[in-house]
Design an enzyme around this catalytic site. Structure first.
Site, PDB file in Angstrom:
ATOM      1  N   GLU A 256       4.969   2.776   8.450  1.00 32.73           N
ATOM      2  CA  GLU A 256       4.683   1.802   7.386  1.00 32.73           C
ATOM      3  C   GLU A 256       5.952   1.108   6.897  1.00 32.73           C
ATOM      4  O   GLU A 256       6.258   1.089   5.694  1.00 32.73           O
ATOM      5  CB  GLU A 256       3.949   2.485   6.230  1.00 32.73           C
ATOM      6  CG  GLU A 256       2.584   3.013   6.649  1.00 32.73           C
ATOM      7  CD  GLU A 256       1.728   3.521   5.502  1.00 32.73           C
ATOM      8  OE1 GLU A 256       2.280   3.946   4.485  1.00 32.73           O
ATOM      9  OE2 GLU A 256       0.487   3.478   5.626  1.00 32.73           O
TER      10      GLU A 256
ATOM     11  N   GLU B 143      -3.741   5.554  11.597  1.00 27.90           N
ATOM     12  CA  GLU B 143      -4.153   6.232  10.362  1.00 27.90           C
ATOM     13  C   GLU B 143      -5.406   5.550   9.856  1.00 27.90           C
ATOM     14  O   GLU B 143      -5.456   4.315   9.772  1.00 27.90           O
ATOM     15  CB  GLU B 143      -3.090   6.125   9.256  1.00 27.90           C
ATOM     16  CG  GLU B 143      -1.877   6.980   9.462  1.00 27.90           C
ATOM     17  CD  GLU B 143      -0.940   6.977   8.253  1.00 27.90           C
ATOM     18  OE1 GLU B 143      -1.415   6.805   7.112  1.00 27.90           O
ATOM     19  OE2 GLU B 143       0.273   7.138   8.465  1.00 27.90           O
TER      20      GLU B 143
END
Ligand code: BG6
Length: 503
Positions: A176, A383
């Protein structure tokens, strides 16, 4: 014929700091999450400048994956996982980040873990930095705001590519990475620590010490480090494939007012494309200079940086997807909540999880199409999942139909995207076994197929138990995503197996 391609990578994703524990064992150094205390949805986590004796830091024990990884990986193997995403905790390999010699015990630990995956027919996908900067680098250098970290990271990644050559072929550089476009990225993403004890997530009030100049500069350093790592990975083993990882933000305008539409476009650019373009196209987007100008940011680039970025393009694009996001220019519109980005408006067409995250499977299809149109390289969802509180029945069973529904609907939308022509490599859902929540530090916010007896206050005996979703996902893996049926029909069959697993 399956809707998903042959060899589709079904599995789960974990991060070392949220599952391993053993935070100072076998030579490991402190890492940034080790100084972040537990919290809840209403009580933000505290970031402390040192460890306060006697206080609870969830990463210190987590779910003790460090000592139990063989049993846990066997459970993933039993479900039929094809892939497991894990991260290497940098401070297990280089305890302070700049030690002369690496820590052999740390190297051996991950080698054994990867071997265990292969024994179970599971392909490792390894994140080199998942919110796990050695704390010493945060303290000494101000984390990634200092260019010095580029060399240290490259040294660490080269060691990983060399040590695990043949065992690991799929890599992610930074988890991220785009969280650095928001204040949340300071501590977790960059190791830019608050000057004194401070909250991690309470951004409803302005974070005084947040400095966008520093954050964007740190992000530039990570881009350069990532590109150099991609190059090294290819040189060390041409079979290596390296990805970026973006916290996706499928952004909708709240209304069709042109101002809302333009705001949605701007947010999509900042949150997704700014990082995605550098990683996948090898250059900053054409609108970046205006963004920097508007933010009063100036990026200090060294000669050669642009070439490094151009030569370090990723092989595939991975992302997390939990929710979509809606934005409005109208300040009277009711606010929603998010994980990394906090400026959502409440979308009246969606339902929300108990932690306030919008549930929007179709947003995943939208995002997959949008990113594939843009980058034309393989994509992977690394995810996705539902954080929810589970109830353990008297007989030990856990009926988590809500989690199955959430995942089934997302898998259905992935199938649609594949049908749309998207080249999708795999799906590793988040937290296949209950782990510590990154945002809130809780155990109560559970994502797993496997329940762990551990609670918000640190109590619990760490035993594992299979939830209903365990059996559902096993079918998904076995049938390559063909069998997504309602689990309620399966309850009677699986109840017997849901008692705690003996250790
Ligand atoms: C992602 C992170 O943002 O979301 C994970 O990569 C994190 O580390 C996951 O755990 C879910 O967020 P949370 O706050 O529910 O744990």
């Amino acid at each position: 014929m399956s809707k998903f391609p042959d060899g589709f990578l079904w599995g789960g994703a974990l991060a070392a700091n949220q599952c391993e524990g053993a935070y100072l064992e076998d030579g490991k150094g402190l890492s940034v999450p080790d100084v972040i205390k537990g919290g809840t949805m209403d009580t933000p986590r505290m970031v402390t400048t040192t460890i306060h004796e006697g206080e609870y830091y969830p990463s210190h024990e987590a779910i003790d994956f460090y000592h139990r990884y063989k049993e846990d990986i066997a459970l993933f193997g039993e479900m039929g996982f094809k892939c497991l995403r894990v991260s290497i905790n940098w401070s297990r390999i280089f305890p302070t980040g700049e030690d002369e010699e690496p820590n052999q015990a740390g190297i051996d630990f991950y080698r054994s873990m990867f071997e265990e995956m292969h024994k179970n027919g599971i392909e490792p996908l390894v994140t080199l930095s998942h919110y796990e900067l050695p704390f010493a680098l945060a303290k000494k250098y101000g984390g990634w705001s200092n260019r010095k970290l580029i060399d240290l990271f490259v040294r660490y990644t080269k060691l990983c590519f060399t040590e695990y050559k043949g065992l690991v072929k799929l890599w992610i550089t930074f988890n991220e990475i785009n969280c650095l476009c928001a204040p949340f990225g300071n501590v977790m993403g960059a190791g830019i620590m608050p000057p004194e004890d401070n909250t991690l997530l309470d951004f409803s009030v302005k974070v005084e010490w947040d400095d966008e100049q520093r954050r964007y500069q740190a992000l530039h350093h990570q881009f350069v480090a990532s590109a150099l790592a991609v190059k090294a990975a290819h040189e060390i083993d041409p079979e290596n494939k390296v990805a970026c990882m973006i916290a996706s933000r499928a952004v909708y305008p709240y209304s069709c007012r042109p101002e809302d539409v333009l705001l949605a476009q701007k947010m999509e650019r900042i949150c997704n494309h700014y990082c995605g373009d550098v990683h996948a196209r090898g250059a900053y987007p054409s609108w970046a200079p205006r963004l920097w100008e508007e933010k009063g940011v100036s990026i200090d680039m060294e000669p050669g940086d642009e070439q490094i970025l151009a030569e370090g393009k990723v092989d595939f694009y991975t992302f997390s997807y939990y929710k979509s996001s809606t934005v409005s220019t109208d300040p009277t519109v009711e606010a929603g909540t998010g994980n990394v980005f906090y400026d959502d408006a409440l979308n009246p067409y969606l339902k929300f999880s108990d932690w306030g995250w919008a549930i929007d499977p179709k947003g995943l299809r939208w995002y997959l199409n949008d990113m594939y149109d843009r980058y034309q390289i393989p994509l992977m969802v690394v995810e996705n999942g539902l954080g929810a509180a589970d109830t353990v029945e008297e007989d030990g069973s856990i009926h988590d139909d809500y989690r199955i529904d959430y995942m089934r609907e997302h898998v259905e939308q992935m199938a649609e995207a594949v049908h749309d022509g998207v080249d999708l490599m795999g799906y590793t859902m988040w937290g296949p076994i209950d782990i510590v929540s990154a945002g809130t530090g809780e155990m109560k916010k559970r994502y797993g197929f496997v329940y762990v007896d551990k609670h918000n206050d640190g109590s619990g005996d760490l035993r594992r138990a299979k939830k209903d979703s365990f059996f559902w996902f096993k079918k998904v893996c076995e049938t390559n995503g063909e069998e997504l049926q309602d689990p309620s029909s399966a309850h009677g069959v699986i109840r017997d197996s849901c008692v705690y697993l003996a250790r």
